[in-house]
Design an enzyme around this catalytic site. Structure first.
Site, PDB file in Angstrom:
ATOM      1  N   TYR A 232      -9.400  -3.338 -11.279  1.00 10.57           N
ATOM      2  CA  TYR A 232      -9.373  -1.926 -10.903  1.00 10.57           C
ATOM      3  C   TYR A 232      -7.992  -1.303 -11.063  1.00 10.57           C
ATOM      4  CZ  TYR A 232      -7.297  -2.468  -6.186  1.00 10.57           C
ATOM      5  OH  TYR A 232      -6.453  -2.710  -5.141  1.00 10.57           O
TER       6      TYR A 232
ATOM      7  N   LYS B 234      -0.121   5.474  -6.020  1.00 11.64           N
ATOM      8  CA  LYS B 234      -1.176   5.527  -7.045  1.00 11.64           C
ATOM      9  C   LYS B 234      -2.045   6.762  -6.875  1.00 11.64           C
ATOM     10  CE  LYS B 234      -4.988   3.697  -6.262  1.00 11.64           C
ATOM     11  NZ  LYS B 234      -5.866   2.619  -5.764  1.00 11.64           N
TER      12      LYS B 234
ATOM     13  N   HIS C 152     -26.573  21.935  -0.205  1.00 14.36           N
ATOM     14  CA  HIS C 152     -26.720  22.559  -1.510  1.00 14.36           C
ATOM     15  C   HIS C 152     -25.720  23.700  -1.665  1.00 14.36           C
ATOM     16  CE1 HIS C 152     -28.854  23.603  -5.141  1.00 14.36           C
ATOM     17  NE2 HIS C 152     -28.828  24.876  -4.769  1.00 14.36           N
TER      18      HIS C 152
ATOM     19  N   GLU D  73     -25.890  15.790  -2.892  1.00 16.44           N
ATOM     20  CA  GLU D  73     -27.275  15.956  -2.425  1.00 16.44           C
ATOM     21  C   GLU D  73     -28.239  15.090  -3.238  1.00 16.44           C
ATOM     22  OE1 GLU D  73     -29.164  19.890  -2.977  1.00 16.44           O
ATOM     23  OE2 GLU D  73     -27.599  20.357  -4.428  1.00 16.44           O
TER      24      GLU D  73
ATOM     25  N   CYS E  70       0.829  -1.215   0.000  1.00 26.69           N
ATOM     26  CA  CYS E  70       0.000   0.000   0.000  1.00 26.69           C
ATOM     27  C   CYS E  70       0.859   1.259   0.000  1.00 26.69           C
ATOM     28  CB  CYS E  70      -0.920  -0.035   1.219  1.00 26.69           C
ATOM     29  SG  CYS E  70      -1.942   1.407   1.369  1.00 26.69           S
TER      30      CYS E  70
ATOM     31  N   GLU F 197      -7.282   2.026 -13.298  1.00 24.46           N
ATOM     32  CA  GLU F 197      -6.692   3.211 -12.657  1.00 24.46           C
ATOM     33  C   GLU F 197      -5.449   3.678 -13.399  1.00 24.46           C
ATOM     34  OE1 GLU F 197      -8.073   2.609  -8.022  1.00 24.46           O
ATOM     35  OE2 GLU F 197      -6.164   1.765  -8.608  1.00 24.46           O
TER      36      GLU F 197
ATOM     37  N   ALA G 141      12.040 -13.898   5.985  1.00 32.61           N
ATOM     38  CA  ALA G 141      11.758 -14.947   6.975  1.00 32.61           C
ATOM     39  C   ALA G 141      11.274 -16.218   6.281  1.00 32.61           C
ATOM     40  CB  ALA G 141      10.699 -14.459   7.949  1.00 32.61           C
TER      41      ALA G 141
ATOM     42  N   CYS H 151      -1.654   1.819  -2.942  1.00 32.24           N
ATOM     43  CA  CYS H 151      -2.595   2.922  -2.714  1.00 32.24           C
ATOM     44  C   CYS H 151      -1.940   4.306  -2.714  1.00 32.24           C
ATOM     45  CB  CYS H 151      -3.295   2.769  -1.358  1.00 32.24           C
ATOM     46  SG  CYS H 151      -3.384   1.125  -0.691  1.00 32.24           S
TER      47      CYS H 151
ATOM     48  N   TYR I  80       6.582   4.399   9.789  1.00 28.23           N
ATOM     49  CA  TYR I  80       6.248   3.010  10.140  1.00 28.23           C
ATOM     50  C   TYR I  80       7.308   2.419  11.067  1.00 28.23           C
ATOM     51  CZ  TYR I  80       2.075   2.317   7.383  1.00 28.23           C
ATOM     52  OH  TYR I  80       0.789   2.373   6.925  1.00 28.23           O
TER      53      TYR I  80
HETATM   54  C1  LIG Z   1      -1.252  -0.882  -7.545  1.00 35.93           C
HETATM   55  C2  LIG Z   1      -2.075  -1.166  -6.304  1.00 35.93           C
HETATM   56  C3  LIG Z   1      -2.984  -0.245  -5.876  1.00 35.93           C
HETATM   57  C4  LIG Z   1      -3.738  -0.481  -4.731  1.00 35.93           C
HETATM   58  N1  LIG Z   1      -4.640   0.459  -4.337  1.00 35.93           N
HETATM   59  C5  LIG Z   1      -5.380   0.257  -3.236  1.00 35.93           C
HETATM   60  C6  LIG Z   1      -6.290   1.247  -2.794  1.00 35.93           C
HETATM   61  O1  LIG Z   1      -6.461   2.292  -3.417  1.00 35.93           O
HETATM   62  N2  LIG Z   1      -6.998   1.011  -1.668  1.00 35.93           N
HETATM   63  C7  LIG Z   1      -6.847  -0.143  -0.947  1.00 35.93           C
HETATM   64  O2  LIG Z   1      -7.498  -0.300   0.082  1.00 35.93           O
HETATM   65  N3  LIG Z   1      -5.988  -1.103  -1.347  1.00 35.93           N
HETATM   66  C8  LIG Z   1      -5.249  -0.930  -2.471  1.00 35.93           C
HETATM   67  N4  LIG Z   1      -4.357  -1.883  -2.876  1.00 35.93           N
HETATM   68  C9  LIG Z   1      -4.289  -3.153  -2.117  1.00 35.93           C
HETATM   69  C10 LIG Z   1      -3.452  -3.014  -0.840  1.00 35.93           C
HETATM   70  O3  LIG Z   1      -2.185  -2.492  -1.164  1.00 35.93           O
HETATM   71  C11 LIG Z   1      -3.318  -4.377  -0.191  1.00 35.93           C
HETATM   72  O4  LIG Z   1      -4.613  -4.913   0.025  1.00 35.93           O
HETATM   73  C12 LIG Z   1      -2.605  -4.306   1.151  1.00 35.93           C
HETATM   74  O5  LIG Z   1      -1.330  -3.757   1.004  1.00 35.93           O
HETATM   75  C13 LIG Z   1      -2.510  -5.708   1.758  1.00 35.93           C
HETATM   76  O6  LIG Z   1      -1.785  -5.667   2.955  1.00 35.93           O
HETATM   77  P1  LIG Z   1      -1.032  -6.953   3.476  1.00 35.93           P
HETATM   78  O7  LIG Z   1      -0.559  -6.625   4.848  1.00 35.93           O
HETATM   79  O8  LIG Z   1      -1.830  -8.163   3.272  1.00 35.93           O
HETATM   80  O9  LIG Z   1       0.241  -7.135   2.510  1.00 35.93           O
HETATM   81  P2  LIG Z   1       1.330  -6.110   1.991  1.00 35.93           P
HETATM   82  O10 LIG Z   1       0.990  -4.709   2.253  1.00 35.93           O
HETATM   83  O11 LIG Z   1       1.604  -6.506   0.585  1.00 35.93           O
HETATM   84  O12 LIG Z   1       2.610  -6.439   2.888  1.00 35.93           O
HETATM   85  C14 LIG Z   1       3.309  -7.642   2.802  1.00 35.93           C
HETATM   86  C15 LIG Z   1       4.739  -7.383   3.242  1.00 35.93           C
HETATM   87  O13 LIG Z   1       5.390  -8.639   3.467  1.00 35.93           O
HETATM   88  C16 LIG Z   1       6.721  -8.545   3.021  1.00 35.93           C
HETATM   89  N5  LIG Z   1       7.195  -9.926   2.836  1.00 35.93           N
HETATM   90  C17 LIG Z   1       6.762 -10.826   1.920  1.00 35.93           C
HETATM   91  N6  LIG Z   1       7.391 -12.005   2.113  1.00 35.93           N
HETATM   92  C18 LIG Z   1       8.240 -11.830   3.154  1.00 35.93           C
HETATM   93  C19 LIG Z   1       9.160 -12.692   3.814  1.00 35.93           C
HETATM   94  N7  LIG Z   1       9.305 -13.979   3.472  1.00 35.93           N
HETATM   95  N8  LIG Z   1       9.910 -12.187   4.843  1.00 35.93           N
HETATM   96  C20 LIG Z   1       9.761 -10.878   5.217  1.00 35.93           C
HETATM   97  N9  LIG Z   1       8.897 -10.037   4.624  1.00 35.93           N
HETATM   98  C21 LIG Z   1       8.140 -10.507   3.611  1.00 35.93           C
HETATM   99  C22 LIG Z   1       6.613  -7.736   1.744  1.00 35.93           C
HETATM  100  O14 LIG Z   1       7.842  -7.153   1.387  1.00 35.93           O
HETATM  101  C23 LIG Z   1       5.579  -6.685   2.156  1.00 35.93           C
HETATM  102  O15 LIG Z   1       6.179  -5.542   2.701  1.00 35.93           O
HETATM  103  C24 LIG Z   1      -3.573  -1.684  -4.005  1.00 35.93           C
HETATM  104  C25 LIG Z   1      -2.639  -2.631  -4.440  1.00 35.93           C
HETATM  105  C26 LIG Z   1      -1.896  -2.387  -5.582  1.00 35.93           C
HETATM  106  C27 LIG Z   1      -0.908  -3.420  -6.046  1.00 35.93           C
END
Ligand SMILES: Cc1cc2nc3c(=O)[nH]c(=O)nc-3n(C[C@H](O)[C@H](O)[C@H](O)COP(=O)(O)OP(=O)(O)OC[C@H]3O[C@@H](n4cnc5c(N)ncnc54)[C@H](O)[C@@H]3O)c2cc1C
Length: 453
Positions: free
Chosen positions: A178, A51, A437, A442, A43, A182, A116, A48, A100
């Site tokens: 989507y 984008k 308005h 509305e 994200c 976008e 990991a 997000c 973060y």
């Molecule tokens: C182009 C795009 C646009 C988007 N726009 C929107 C939006 O407008 N609104 C919205 O709500 N959602 C949006 N999303 C979706 C949103 O980004 C995801 O739903 C959200 O990030 C999911 O969170 P998560 O914690 O599951 O995984 P992620 O945020 O993907 O986090 C996973 C993390 O795990 C890490 N990781 C993976 N494997 C390992 C490992 N073995 N060891 C250590 N670290 C690891 C990765 O590096 C990553 O940092 C968008 C996604 C994309 C691709």
């Protein structure tokens, strides 16, 4: 205190992982999190946030054009500089990454930079260190997936498209979800000659049909060239760009091809295959309402477990997981109904609840209130952009079961309407609400005559 090194070990510091780690630690759990790429996950880094920043950039194009009708004259034609947008975006994301890191630090979470692997139900390895934990949370998200075709290696995916070295004057997006829609709007707005190629008859499958058709027409009016029922047969390098051969025989020459063809759970080399952990039909980790996989000490949430792939869903799941596993409070399962969402194509889409088609199938008799109109702003701007607003009402109970909008800031409008839809308010409640308005919104409280039943 348990004999394990940690109460919770989180793999992945994305939306779900960071929220789970912080919330569990705040509840007194000993927590560590491993991240091998970027803090904040998809994200913040390649989803997000960048984008939306690029979508803002793309909207300026129209704003400059619209300004003339309001008396503003620009001294010279506006010029877009890709490197400024890209580099400013990099700076902003660096700022968010640092935030973060600080949030985890302040909560007392140990952050380990590294990949990991799960060794067994209570052990992980990161950077040659073996760590034990009572519970392991897999929050690794998803990864772009591209189908095979000759020249696939010449495409970029959504992780890479934000950082292209040079601005593509001619751009092609493959896909109909989507993200594809976008990016087509974004690059079109930034000034690329933009094509969208999708194998289906219409993009945004699963959205309300009227919304899909309205969006198609608005995007086409803005200049996005739509190629439905076509796919990429092959891509080859030619002098000055890429030649894309479509399955319908068309040939397009472009500078960049974005394959926005879906995302798959990021499970590669995670060690879970050794544990014979159960997957869903779509290849996601199968979890129960407590976010436990088939190995109960291994939990999973967010995109990897296949719910609606949205950041607020990952956040809600993380907090719910902590309630189940690290708090003593009774809690009922997360409610996945009526999750509002936006698509930041131009114009934006905002939606909550059932589409007209879903409501017809599940409610029986329905009333549909729909209004298509020219927003007030465009009476002077000269733009031909139109707006769609739509309410779906269960005829028997009068409950509003769906609300949809295509128009400026649709996500902002629908976020408020989503509270009413989730609360189960009736059309009579909407009618009794006084409008603001003059706004477009509305319309949601003034539509009185059903367009159809
Ligand atoms: C182009 C795009 C646009 C988007 N726009 C929107 C939006 O407008 N609104 C919205 O709500 N959602 C949006 N999303 C979706 C949103 O980004 C995801 O739903 C959200 O990030 C999911 O969170 P998560 O914690 O599951 O995984 P992620 O945020 O993907 O986090 C996973 C993390 O795990 C890490 N990781 C993976 N494997 C390992 C490992 N073995 N060891 C250590 N670290 C690891 C990765 O590096 C990553 O940092 C968008 C996604 C994309 C691709």
């Amino acid at each position: 205190m348990s004999d394990f090194d940690y109460d919770l070990f989180v793999i992945g510091a994305g939306s779900g992982g960071v929220r789970a780690a912080r919330t569990a630690a705040t509840n007194g759990a000993r927590v560590a999190v491993a991240e091998n790429r970027y803090l904040g996950g998809t994200c913040v880094n390649v989803g997000c946030v960048p984008k939306k920043l690029y979508s803002y950039a793309a909207h300026f194009h129209e704003a400059f054009e619209d300004a003339g009708g309001f008396g503003w004259h620009l001294p010279e034609a506006p010029r877009f500089e890709w490197s400024t947008l890209r580099d400013n975006k990099v700076g902003e994301i660096k700022r968010l990454n640092d935030i973060y890191g600080r949030l985890l630090d302040t909560a007392g979470v140990r952050l380990i930079n590294g990949r990991a692997r799960v060794l067994d139900p209570h052990h992980v390895s990161v950077n040659d260190e073996t760590i034990s934990a009572e519970k392991i949370l897999v929050a690794v998200g998803g990864w772009p997936w591209v189908p095979d075709f000759p020249g696939k290696e010449l495409t970029v995916n959504s992780n890479q498209v934000f950082d292209l070295e040079t601005f593509p004057e001619r751009f092609l997006v493959l896909g109909g979800g989507y993200i594809a829609v976008e990016f087509a709007s974004i690059f079109n707005g930034l000034g690329s000659d933009t094509h969208l190629v999708y194998r289906g008859e219409l993009f945004l499958r699963g959205f309300d049909q009227q919304v899909r058709e309205f969006t198609r027409d608005e995007m086409a009016k803005k200049g996005v060239r739509l190629h439905f029922e076509a796919n990429i047969a092959s891509i080859e390098k030619v002098e000055g760009g890429l030649r894309v051969n479509l399955t319908n025989g068309e040939q397009l020459e472009v500078d960049a091809v974005l394959a926005a063809t879906g995302r798959r759970p990021h499970l590669e080399d995670l060690g879970l295959d050794h544990l014979d952990i159960a997957l869903t039909d779509s290849g996601h980790l199968s979890v129960n309402e407590r976010f436990e996989t088939s190995v109960p000490s291994i939990l999973a949430l967010g995109d990897v477990s296949g719910g609606p792939e949205l950041t607020p869903v990952a956040l809600a799941e993380a907090m719910q997981m902590v309630r189940y596993h690290f708090e003593d409070t009774e809690t009922s399962p997360l409610d996945y109904r009526n999750i509002p969402t936006a698509v930041f194509c131009h114009p934006n889409i905002g939606t909550v609840g059932l589409s007209e088609e879903q409501a017809r199938a599940s409610c029986g008799e329905i009333r549909v209130y729909a209004a298509e109109f020219r927003p007030m702003k465009h009476t002077l701007s000269g733009s031909s952009e139109r707006c769609l607003m739509k309410l779906i009402v269960d005829d028997q109970s009068d409950v509003v079961v769906g609300a949809h909008m295509v128009g400026e800031e649709a996500g902002e409008v629908i976020q408020g309407i989503a509270v009413a839809v989730r609360a189960g308010l009736t059309k009579a409640d909407f009618d009794a609400t006084v409008g603001i308005h003059p706004t477009g919104a509305e319309e949601f409280v003034t539509m009185r005559t059903p367009s159809r039943r």
